[in-house]
Design a protein around this motif. Structure first.
Motif, PDB file in Angstrom:
ATOM      1  N   ALA A 472      18.929 -22.505  16.549  1.00  9.22           N
ATOM      2  CA  ALA A 472      19.966 -23.233  15.831  1.00  9.22           C
ATOM      3  C   ALA A 472      21.087 -22.264  15.485  1.00  9.22           C
ATOM      4  CB  ALA A 472      19.389 -23.876  14.570  1.00  9.22           C
ATOM      5  N   GLN A 473      22.145 -22.289  16.270  1.00  8.43           N
ATOM      6  CA  GLN A 473      23.256 -21.352  16.115  1.00  8.43           C
ATOM      7  C   GLN A 473      24.030 -21.661  14.836  1.00  8.43           C
ATOM      8  OE1 GLN A 473      25.581 -21.148  19.762  1.00  8.43           O
ATOM      9  NE2 GLN A 473      23.744 -21.128  21.040  1.00  8.43           N
ATOM     10  N   GLY A 474      24.149 -20.658  13.971  1.00 11.93           N
ATOM     11  CA  GLY A 474      24.890 -20.815  12.729  1.00 11.93           C
ATOM     12  C   GLY A 474      24.070 -21.352  11.572  1.00 11.93           C
ATOM     13  N   GLN A 475      22.761 -21.506  11.737  1.00 13.04           N
ATOM     14  CA  GLN A 475      21.930 -22.038  10.654  1.00 13.04           C
ATOM     15  C   GLN A 475      21.824 -21.019   9.514  1.00 13.04           C
ATOM     16  OE1 GLN A 475      17.736 -24.438  10.220  1.00 13.04           O
ATOM     17  NE2 GLN A 475      17.790 -22.801  11.733  1.00 13.04           N
ATOM     18  N   ARG A 476      22.064 -21.486   8.275  1.00 15.39           N
ATOM     19  CA  ARG A 476      21.903 -20.623   7.112  1.00 15.39           C
ATOM     20  C   ARG A 476      21.690 -21.484   5.873  1.00 15.39           C
ATOM     21  NH1 ARG A 476      25.043 -16.776   7.745  1.00 15.39           N
ATOM     22  NH2 ARG A 476      25.412 -15.907   5.682  1.00 15.39           N
ATOM     23  N   MET A 477      21.043 -20.906   4.893  1.00 11.66           N
ATOM     24  CA  MET A 477      20.770 -21.615   3.638  1.00 11.66           C
ATOM     25  C   MET A 477      20.973 -20.673   2.471  1.00 11.66           C
ATOM     26  SD  MET A 477      17.234 -23.379   2.316  1.00 11.66           S
ATOM     27  CE  MET A 477      16.987 -23.621   0.553  1.00 11.66           C
ATOM     28  N   LEU A 478      21.605 -21.181   1.419  1.00  9.51           N
ATOM     29  CA  LEU A 478      21.784 -20.434   0.182  1.00  9.51           C
ATOM     30  C   LEU A 478      21.210 -21.245  -0.974  1.00  9.51           C
ATOM     31  CD1 LEU A 478      24.473 -19.797   2.080  1.00  9.51           C
ATOM     32  CD2 LEU A 478      25.149 -18.521   0.054  1.00  9.51           C
ATOM     33  N   SER A 479      20.425 -20.582  -1.819  1.00  9.97           N
ATOM     34  CA  SER A 479      19.953 -21.181  -3.058  1.00  9.97           C
ATOM     35  C   SER A 479      20.907 -20.742  -4.159  1.00  9.97           C
ATOM     36  CB  SER A 479      18.522 -20.726  -3.367  1.00  9.97           C
ATOM     37  OG  SER A 479      18.058 -21.303  -4.560  1.00  9.97           O
ATOM     38  N   LEU A 480      21.657 -21.703  -4.720  1.00 11.14           N
ATOM     39  CA  LEU A 480      22.778 -21.385  -5.597  1.00 11.14           C
ATOM     40  C   LEU A 480      22.333 -21.030  -7.022  1.00 11.14           C
ATOM     41  CD1 LEU A 480      25.329 -24.159  -4.553  1.00 11.14           C
ATOM     42  CD2 LEU A 480      25.091 -21.842  -3.645  1.00 11.14           C
ATOM     43  N   GLU A 481      23.217 -20.367  -7.723  1.00 12.61           N
ATOM     44  CA  GLU A 481      23.021 -20.099  -9.139  1.00 12.61           C
ATOM     45  C   GLU A 481      23.215 -21.413  -9.912  1.00 12.61           C
ATOM     46  OE1 GLU A 481      25.349 -17.748 -12.749  1.00 12.61           O
ATOM     47  OE2 GLU A 481      25.615 -17.071 -10.668  1.00 12.61           O
ATOM     48  N   VAL A 482      22.227 -21.785 -10.747  1.00 11.89           N
ATOM     49  CA  VAL A 482      22.287 -23.039 -11.501  1.00 11.89           C
ATOM     50  C   VAL A 482      21.852 -22.809 -12.941  1.00 11.89           C
ATOM     51  CG1 VAL A 482      21.872 -24.514  -9.483  1.00 11.89           C
ATOM     52  CG2 VAL A 482      19.937 -23.705 -10.840  1.00 11.89           C
ATOM     53  N   GLY A 483      22.271 -23.733 -13.816  1.00 11.45           N
ATOM     54  CA  GLY A 483      21.799 -23.748 -15.196  1.00 11.45           C
ATOM     55  C   GLY A 483      20.750 -24.834 -15.371  1.00 11.45           C
ATOM     56  N   LEU A 484      20.101 -24.852 -16.525  1.00 10.67           N
ATOM     57  CA  LEU A 484      19.126 -25.900 -16.814  1.00 10.67           C
ATOM     58  C   LEU A 484      19.812 -27.258 -16.865  1.00 10.67           C
ATOM     59  CD1 LEU A 484      16.985 -24.116 -19.538  1.00 10.67           C
ATOM     60  CD2 LEU A 484      16.148 -24.954 -17.331  1.00 10.67           C
ATOM     61  N   PRO A 485      19.133 -28.305 -16.391  1.00  7.94           N
ATOM     62  CA  PRO A 485      19.748 -29.636 -16.415  1.00  7.94           C
ATOM     63  C   PRO A 485      19.966 -30.122 -17.847  1.00  7.94           C
ATOM     64  CG  PRO A 485      17.449 -29.767 -15.738  1.00  7.94           C
ATOM     65  CD  PRO A 485      17.797 -28.317 -15.782  1.00  7.94           C
ATOM     66  N   VAL A 486      21.094 -30.751 -18.088  1.00  6.19           N
ATOM     67  CA  VAL A 486      21.452 -31.271 -19.405  1.00  6.19           C
ATOM     68  C   VAL A 486      21.474 -32.792 -19.333  1.00  6.19           C
ATOM     69  CG1 VAL A 486      23.221 -31.349 -21.188  1.00  6.19           C
ATOM     70  CG2 VAL A 486      22.806 -29.220 -19.941  1.00  6.19           C
ATOM     71  N   TYR A 487      20.681 -33.433 -20.181  1.00  8.22           N
ATOM     72  CA  TYR A 487      20.594 -34.894 -20.163  1.00  8.22           C
ATOM     73  C   TYR A 487      21.885 -35.503 -20.700  1.00  8.22           C
ATOM     74  CZ  TYR A 487      18.678 -39.590 -20.738  1.00  8.22           C
ATOM     75  OH  TYR A 487      18.443 -40.941 -20.643  1.00  8.22           O
ATOM     76  N   VAL A 488      22.445 -36.448 -19.952  1.00  7.94           N
ATOM     77  CA  VAL A 488      23.700 -37.088 -20.359  1.00  7.94           C
ATOM     78  C   VAL A 488      23.538 -38.588 -20.549  1.00  7.94           C
ATOM     79  CG1 VAL A 488      25.156 -35.316 -19.326  1.00  7.94           C
ATOM     80  CG2 VAL A 488      24.433 -37.271 -17.931  1.00  7.94           C
ATOM     81  N   GLY A 489      22.272 -39.065 -20.514  1.00  6.40           N
ATOM     82  CA  GLY A 489      22.001 -40.481 -20.737  1.00  6.40           C
ATOM     83  C   GLY A 489      21.842 -41.264 -19.455  1.00  6.40           C
ATOM     84  N   GLY A 490      21.175 -42.406 -19.570  1.00  6.67           N
ATOM     85  CA  GLY A 490      21.008 -43.289 -18.424  1.00  6.67           C
ATOM     86  C   GLY A 490      20.159 -42.698 -17.317  1.00  6.67           C
ATOM     87  N   GLY A 491      19.251 -41.791 -17.665  1.00  6.21           N
ATOM     88  CA  GLY A 491      18.409 -41.160 -16.660  1.00  6.21           C
ATOM     89  C   GLY A 491      19.125 -40.130 -15.821  1.00  6.21           C
ATOM     90  N   GLN A 492      20.315 -39.708 -16.273  1.00  6.58           N
ATOM     91  CA  GLN A 492      21.106 -38.762 -15.497  1.00  6.58           C
ATOM     92  C   GLN A 492      21.205 -37.418 -16.203  1.00  6.58           C
ATOM     93  OE1 GLN A 492      24.903 -40.439 -14.394  1.00  6.58           O
ATOM     94  NE2 GLN A 492      23.966 -42.190 -13.345  1.00  6.58           N
ATOM     95  N   TYR A 493      21.338 -36.380 -15.382  1.00  2.14           N
ATOM     96  CA  TYR A 493      21.430 -35.011 -15.866  1.00  2.14           C
ATOM     97  C   TYR A 493      22.589 -34.319 -15.166  1.00  2.14           C
ATOM     98  CZ  TYR A 493      16.629 -35.830 -17.475  1.00  2.14           C
ATOM     99  OH  TYR A 493      15.509 -36.339 -18.085  1.00  2.14           O
ATOM    100  N   GLU A 494      23.211 -33.406 -15.884  1.00  5.93           N
ATOM    101  CA  GLU A 494      24.233 -32.562 -15.273  1.00  5.93           C
ATOM    102  C   GLU A 494      23.657 -31.179 -15.022  1.00  5.93           C
ATOM    103  OE1 GLU A 494      27.744 -32.493 -17.658  1.00  5.93           O
ATOM    104  OE2 GLU A 494      28.474 -34.415 -16.862  1.00  5.93           O
ATOM    105  N   VAL A 495      23.894 -30.674 -13.833  1.00  3.91           N
ATOM    106  CA  VAL A 495      23.449 -29.338 -13.456  1.00  3.91           C
ATOM    107  C   VAL A 495      24.684 -28.493 -13.178  1.00  3.91           C
ATOM    108  CG1 VAL A 495      22.132 -27.960 -11.808  1.00  3.91           C
ATOM    109  CG2 VAL A 495      21.310 -30.230 -12.467  1.00  3.91           C
ATOM    110  N   SER A 496      24.863 -27.441 -13.940  1.00  7.26           N
ATOM    111  CA  SER A 496      25.980 -26.530 -13.696  1.00  7.26           C
ATOM    112  C   SER A 496      25.608 -25.571 -12.580  1.00  7.26           C
ATOM    113  CB  SER A 496      26.328 -25.750 -14.961  1.00  7.26           C
ATOM    114  OG  SER A 496      25.215 -24.982 -15.405  1.00  7.26           O
ATOM    115  N   ALA A 497      26.572 -25.213 -11.767  1.00  6.23           N
ATOM    116  CA  ALA A 497      26.308 -24.364 -10.606  1.00  6.23           C
ATOM    117  C   ALA A 497      27.486 -23.443 -10.352  1.00  6.23           C
ATOM    118  CB  ALA A 497      26.032 -25.215  -9.369  1.00  6.23           C
TER     119      ALA A 497
END
Length: 530
Positions: A472-497
């Motif tokens: 697979a030419q050009g295949q690459r993967m990065l695991s990004l820098e993230v913060g802990l998920p913050v609950y914002v209601g309605g079953g949703q979370y914000e993840v800072s990256a």
């Protein structure tokens, strides 16, 4: 509190182990795609480019009414009104014929910054060709464009392409081409690379070299059994590596390679390369012997001061296998044969069961097998929904639907264990994400999860490679820098990256952004790094 955290950690590890041991599943998507895909690439519109060669006579799908390819140099017929490339839509499993004029047999390619696929070389009249495909929505009419003014400086048959940090791509090697060049050339000529000639044995085991762009901007290049780091800007080999034990690994011996995921947790500083499978030396020169394929994988830390190969044994011998990085960080090894090598009719005993290699445990987990052999000229590509599309396989010079390995027109999908519906409660679904970010830029991803996440929700950035001939030419993967998920209601979370800090880590183009929770991945959002 420490005891409670320990219990949570232990429970999390049990869940991950159970999921690692779980089995994936297969589904037949299409009985007849019209062509056997030798080259496959996924576009940012979630469509899939399938590409075979010309010079094979009629395919099984017609071009639109009145459209034909006229080529006096065609090996089978000078007027051909069938397609040799199609656009597949996994949303409804439909195909649309595309028009390709010159022979793309054993060619190469890479997506560039705006999402256009630049496709190079091939054989016969395609040897020095440069083609482009600018993707469109599934209802569009985008098609191949072949340049009549820009050509390769060397004929490239079995070459490898890599997108570079400055937005150009480098094209390396090919049969009898011990050079590299750039597209666009921008006044730069081809450059001799003696390493390619040094690794060119009697059966050409340096073809389709494995090329990985390193975080420092240099290139790791593996050919036959040897590897180097090349500073392509001044044509200097700045590091050489020990010879990998065992068999040759490149075409036609047909091992495969991935650069393991780059991790923000260590500052993207540690680079490891995995090379798996291959064929015994001499297979291509005496194909009727069908020697047993390699059963080893070699793993090397490229960034070590004194790197050494760490060898592991796979559950099955395998040549012609494809390696696909999954959003979980694992590597799927799929397709191939237990005996033989690449070439017309040179393989026996198809390896029907894929395996998943875990970089963290360095162990292989055998998966449920398919019933469809995928050997010479087969492909495997990660889709935006997390499945792996599997296509192709043709051990014949032309289309031939007889024998042990008939020309294969069916398309399948392999769903890794994280796709199981039993994990839906933990599955992170991306609700909102930016479509474009710059380098070293903070951004936020909104996700929806039924059950409260136990800790970090990872964000994995994966490129979309051009897949052909077990690489697979050009295949690459990065695991990004993230913060802990913050609950914002309605079953949703914000993840800072935080996006990658520079273009040598992630050249500007479109990537799939996956959210991963407790080893379970949801569908990706498309993100352009620019």
């Amino acid at each position: 509190m420490p005891a409670l955290l320990f219990l949570v950690f232990c429970a999390s590890q049990v869940i991950l182990i159970e999921r690692a041991l779980a089995q994936g599943s297969w589904k037949l998507l299409l009985d007849n795609a019209g062509i056997a895909s030798m080259h496959t690439a996924v576009t940012r519109y979630n469509t899939v480019i399938l590409l075979d060669r010309t010079n094979i006579g009629p395919s099984q799908i017609n071009l639109p009414d009145g459209v034909c390819r006229n080529n006096a140099d065609d090996l089978k017929q000078t007027v051909d009104c069938t397609a040799h490339s199609v656009l597949f839509n996994p949303a409804d499993n439909s195909v649309r014929p595309l028009f390709i004029q010159t022979d793309t047999w054993c060619s190469s390619g890479q997506f560039v910054a705006d999402g256009t696929l630049v496709q190079t070389g091939g054989d016969f009249d395609g040897l020095m060709k440069i083609r482009t495909f600018s993707p469109c929505s599934s209802s569009g009419s985008c098609d191949w464009v072949e340049s009549s003014t820009e050509f390769l400086q060397d004929g490239r048959w079995y070459a490898t392409n890599q997108l570079l940090p400055d937005g150009t791509q480098i094209v390396i090697g090919g049969r009898g081409a011990f050079t590299y060049e750039f597209i666009p050339a921008n006044g730069r000529g081809k450059v001799a690379l003696p390493f390619l000639e040094q690794t060119n044995d009697a059966q050409y085991d340096n073809l389709y070299p494995f090329v990985h762009l390193l975080p420092d901007g240099n290139l790791y290049i593996f050919a036959n059994r040897d590897s180097i780091i090349l500073n392509y800007q001044n044509n200097k080999v700045i590091k050489t590596f020990p010879t990998i034990p065992g068999e040759p690994r490149n075409y036609p011996s047909a091992g495969s390679s991935v650069m393991l995921p780059l991790l923000a947790s260590d500052g993207y500083s540690k680079v490891e390369v995995l090379v798996c499978g291959g064929s015994q030396y001499g297979c291509y020169m005496n194909p009727s012997a069908y020697p047993t394929s390699s059963d080893t994988c070699g793993r090397i830390v490229v960034t070590d001061d004194e790197p050494a190969w760490n060898m592991k044994t796979m559950p099955y011998p395998r040549s012609m296998g494809d390696m696909v990085l999954l959003p979980t960080g694992d590597a799927l090894i799929i397709n191939g044969a237990e005996r033989g090598c690449q070439g017309w009719g040179n393989q026996k005993d198809a390896t029907l069961k894929p395996v998943i290699y875990s970089p963290s445990s360095a162990k292989f987990i055998t998966q449920t097998g398919t019933t469809i052999p995928r050997v010479y000229h087969s492909t495997a590509n990660l889709l935006q929904d997390g499945r792996v599309l599997v296509a192709g396989s043709n051990t014949h010079q032309y289309y031939d639907f007889t024998g042990e390995f008939p020309t294969e027109l069916r398309i399948e999908a392999f769903s890794p264990e994280y796709m199981k519906s039993t994990y839906d409660g933990d599955r992170p679904r991306i609700v909102d994400a930016p479509g474009k970010v710059g380098y070293d830029e903070s951004f936020t991803v909104t996700i929806s999860i039924e059950s409260e996440p136990a800790g970090y929700v990872g964000l994995s950035l994966l490129s979309v490679p051009f897949t052909t001939h077990s690489y697979a030419q050009g295949q690459r993967m990065l695991s990004l820098e993230v913060g802990l998920p913050v609950y914002v209601g309605g079953g949703q979370y914000e993840v800072s990256a935080k996006s990658p800090p520079y273009s040598t880590l992630a050249p500007s183009t479109y990537y799939m952004l996956f959210a991963v929770n407790e080893g379970v991945a949801g569908a990706a959002a498309w993100l352009r790094i620019s």
